[in-house]
Design a protein around this motif. Sequence first.
Motif, PDB file in Angstrom:
ATOM      1  N   LEU A  17      52.533  61.379  76.302  1.00 40.36           N
ATOM      2  CA  LEU A  17      53.735  61.383  75.469  1.00 40.36           C
ATOM      3  C   LEU A  17      54.224  62.805  75.214  1.00 40.36           C
ATOM      4  O   LEU A  17      55.414  63.105  75.350  1.00 40.36           O
ATOM      5  N   SER A  18      53.297  63.675  74.835  1.00 45.35           N
ATOM      6  CA  SER A  18      53.660  65.061  74.556  1.00 45.35           C
ATOM      7  C   SER A  18      54.210  65.750  75.805  1.00 45.35           C
ATOM      8  O   SER A  18      55.252  66.427  75.752  1.00 45.35           O
ATOM      9  N   TYR A  19      53.513  65.575  76.925  1.00 43.89           N
ATOM     10  CA  TYR A  19      53.978  66.179  78.174  1.00 43.89           C
ATOM     11  C   TYR A  19      55.357  65.645  78.550  1.00 43.89           C
ATOM     12  O   TYR A  19      56.235  66.394  78.990  1.00 43.89           O
ATOM     13  N   GLY A  20      55.535  64.327  78.421  1.00 38.82           N
ATOM     14  CA  GLY A  20      56.808  63.726  78.790  1.00 38.82           C
ATOM     15  C   GLY A  20      57.962  64.205  77.930  1.00 38.82           C
ATOM     16  O   GLY A  20      59.097  64.323  78.400  1.00 38.82           O
ATOM     17  N   MET A  21      57.689  64.493  76.663  1.00 34.78           N
ATOM     18  CA  MET A  21      58.733  64.960  75.758  1.00 34.78           C
ATOM     19  C   MET A  21      59.227  66.352  76.122  1.00 34.78           C
ATOM     20  O   MET A  21      60.426  66.625  76.051  1.00 34.78           O
ATOM     21  N   ILE A 147      62.022  59.636  74.316  1.00 41.84           N
ATOM     22  CA  ILE A 147      61.972  60.213  72.969  1.00 41.84           C
ATOM     23  C   ILE A 147      62.693  61.556  72.960  1.00 41.84           C
ATOM     24  O   ILE A 147      63.474  61.860  72.051  1.00 41.84           O
ATOM     25  N   GLY A 148      62.435  62.367  73.995  1.00 43.08           N
ATOM     26  CA  GLY A 148      63.099  63.659  74.098  1.00 43.08           C
ATOM     27  C   GLY A 148      64.604  63.518  74.188  1.00 43.08           C
ATOM     28  O   GLY A 148      65.359  64.267  73.544  1.00 43.08           O
ATOM     29  N   ILE A 161      62.784  73.005  68.818  1.00 43.12           N
ATOM     30  CA  ILE A 161      62.355  71.949  67.896  1.00 43.12           C
ATOM     31  C   ILE A 161      61.726  70.791  68.667  1.00 43.12           C
ATOM     32  O   ILE A 161      60.733  70.193  68.227  1.00 43.12           O
ATOM     33  N   LEU A 162      62.264  70.491  69.843  1.00 39.01           N
ATOM     34  CA  LEU A 162      61.687  69.439  70.688  1.00 39.01           C
ATOM     35  C   LEU A 162      60.247  69.782  71.051  1.00 39.01           C
ATOM     36  O   LEU A 162      59.363  68.924  71.011  1.00 39.01           O
ATOM     37  N   PHE A 163      60.003  71.042  71.380  1.00 39.52           N
ATOM     38  CA  PHE A 163      58.639  71.470  71.715  1.00 39.52           C
ATOM     39  C   PHE A 163      57.708  71.306  70.521  1.00 39.52           C
ATOM     40  O   PHE A 163      56.533  70.961  70.678  1.00 39.52           O
ATOM     41  N   GLN A 164      58.229  71.524  69.321  1.00 38.75           N
ATOM     42  CA  GLN A 164      57.383  71.374  68.135  1.00 38.75           C
ATOM     43  C   GLN A 164      57.046  69.905  67.871  1.00 38.75           C
ATOM     44  O   GLN A 164      55.925  69.581  67.464  1.00 38.75           O
ATOM     45  N   TYR A 165      57.988  69.015  68.122  1.00 39.14           N
ATOM     46  CA  TYR A 165      57.676  67.582  68.019  1.00 39.14           C
ATOM     47  C   TYR A 165      56.578  67.208  69.025  1.00 39.14           C
ATOM     48  O   TYR A 165      55.679  66.412  68.728  1.00 39.14           O
ATOM     49  N   ALA A 166      56.657  67.785  70.222  1.00 43.38           N
ATOM     50  CA  ALA A 166      55.633  67.524  71.233  1.00 43.38           C
ATOM     51  C   ALA A 166      54.279  68.059  70.775  1.00 43.38           C
ATOM     52  O   ALA A 166      53.232  67.479  71.085  1.00 43.38           O
ATOM     53  N   GLU A 239      65.845  64.008  81.505  1.00 48.77           N
ATOM     54  CA  GLU A 239      64.834  63.231  80.785  1.00 48.77           C
ATOM     55  C   GLU A 239      64.855  61.768  81.242  1.00 48.77           C
ATOM     56  O   GLU A 239      63.798  61.149  81.444  1.00 48.77           O
ATOM     57  N   LEU A 240      66.053  61.202  81.435  1.00 45.29           N
ATOM     58  CA  LEU A 240      66.162  59.822  81.872  1.00 45.29           C
ATOM     59  C   LEU A 240      65.615  59.641  83.286  1.00 45.29           C
ATOM     60  O   LEU A 240      64.953  58.634  83.585  1.00 45.29           O
ATOM     61  N   LEU A 241      65.837  60.610  84.138  1.00 41.96           N
ATOM     62  CA  LEU A 241      65.302  60.544  85.502  1.00 41.96           C
ATOM     63  C   LEU A 241      63.777  60.572  85.488  1.00 41.96           C
ATOM     64  O   LEU A 241      63.129  59.900  86.302  1.00 41.96           O
ATOM     65  N   PHE A 242      63.199  61.328  84.576  1.00 33.36           N
ATOM     66  CA  PHE A 242      61.740  61.341  84.470  1.00 33.36           C
ATOM     67  C   PHE A 242      61.216  60.025  83.899  1.00 33.36           C
ATOM     68  O   PHE A 242      60.085  59.623  84.196  1.00 33.36           O
ATOM     69  N   PHE A 243      62.017  59.355  83.095  1.00 34.19           N
ATOM     70  CA  PHE A 243      61.663  58.009  82.645  1.00 34.19           C
ATOM     71  C   PHE A 243      61.631  57.051  83.844  1.00 34.19           C
ATOM     72  O   PHE A 243      60.698  56.253  84.004  1.00 34.19           O
ATOM     73  N   ILE A 244      62.624  57.149  84.713  1.00 34.72           N
ATOM     74  CA  ILE A 244      62.671  56.327  85.923  1.00 34.72           C
ATOM     75  C   ILE A 244      61.477  56.652  86.822  1.00 34.72           C
ATOM     76  O   ILE A 244      60.858  55.753  87.406  1.00 34.72           O
ATOM     77  N   PHE A 245      61.143  57.923  86.911  1.00 38.00           N
ATOM     78  CA  PHE A 245      59.969  58.364  87.670  1.00 38.00           C
ATOM     79  C   PHE A 245      58.710  57.700  87.113  1.00 38.00           C
ATOM     80  O   PHE A 245      57.842  57.235  87.871  1.00 38.00           O
ATOM     81  N   GLY A 246      58.615  57.625  85.789  1.00 39.50           N
ATOM     82  CA  GLY A 246      57.463  56.992  85.159  1.00 39.50           C
ATOM     83  C   GLY A 246      57.384  55.511  85.463  1.00 39.50           C
ATOM     84  O   GLY A 246      56.294  54.970  85.689  1.00 39.50           O
TER      85      GLY A 246
END
Length: 385
Positions: A17-21, A147-148, A161-166, A239-246
């Motif tokens: 999850l963290s890596y994906g974000m 999520i990202g 801030i996105l990195f801090q959420y991760a 980010e959406l393309l990496f979701f499709i990759f997943g």
Amino acid sequence: MKRPLVLVYATALLVGLSYGMHNPIVPVFAKEAIGASYFELGIIGLMNFLPYMFIPLVVGILLDRFNNGLLLSAGIAINTASIYLLSISQSVPEVAAFRAMTGLAHAFFWPPCERIIAHVETPERRVKSIARFMGFFVGGLMIGPLIGTFLLENLDVTYRILFQYATYTIAIAIIASLLLTKYGKTTQNATLSIGSVKQMAQFPLIIMILIFCSASFGTFLTIYPAFMNDRSISESGIELLFFIFGISRLVTLVFIGPLEKRIFYSLVATILSIAFGMLVAFYSFTFEGFTIAMLILGFGYTIYFPLTFELIMRKVQKKFSGGLIGAYEATFGIGWAVGPLFAGIVSHFLGTDAPYFAFFVIGIAITGIILANKRKLKVQWNPNL
């Protein structure tokens, strides 16, 4: 399901999850916010994976001497610090240094998890358990970009801030890893030697496959998002393309059982899918084109790991597997480090699309080598392959 496996899977999910974000955005952040060139992106990618060329060898020895759960916890703690420091970085050297920390931390994540799974599972169930472990990790990698995307588009957060959420997400994984200390004890007394490297050297074709796959994968993770951004794909689109990759990776894992029964042909399919996925990326200028590339690459970047891992694990006693796991993971590190550097240099001198065509050509050449050694390999690995 065995409790240690549940804890390993939970850890994999949170780390994924963290890596994906944050991972898909790091190259864009470095290029847009820090001002990194493609050559510098290659250097950042090199530094990210450079520790993985050496540290897994040391970790492999430690796995046979120290509590695997504690080693895993140390890795997650370092990873947590590295992602937070990335969020406050201001220059290319800082980004490179903090990505090197991430590479160091990753060397303490994957091998301990593999060792715990190999220790608690029977050889007959090992591939499926490793695949399930990958499934949870990939599931995190798939959900993380969504999520990202939500955070970037709806809450108007910045890259930092996105990195801090991760950071907060991966920190939670420390709980599961500490619980694994109960199951991570070892009674072996391994010594630091080159024996594990010699063991790994018995698999030259596997080494070639691993280096090609990991070199292209390293490029995919560290430079490819910036390449897509240059071809007018937005941050949320990436980010959406990496979701499709997943999704592609998860679907592939469903078929790991049948693929395991024909390892030789499955590995050939792996290399060809990576080669042609890179070729599609070379010609892509639209979201739809990159979607096709992601779907093809998702297959290739999923099956090569559990299948090659099983091939080498067949040749070693379970209780002495730590050193060989370390050598196996170090082979990944070589490819991961060399790939981004190669792609960065080629992009700088020949154009940002040139590395992807180069990986296509190399993949076709490796496929030819493997097919030329088909009979020898099938006898060496298993007569039924």
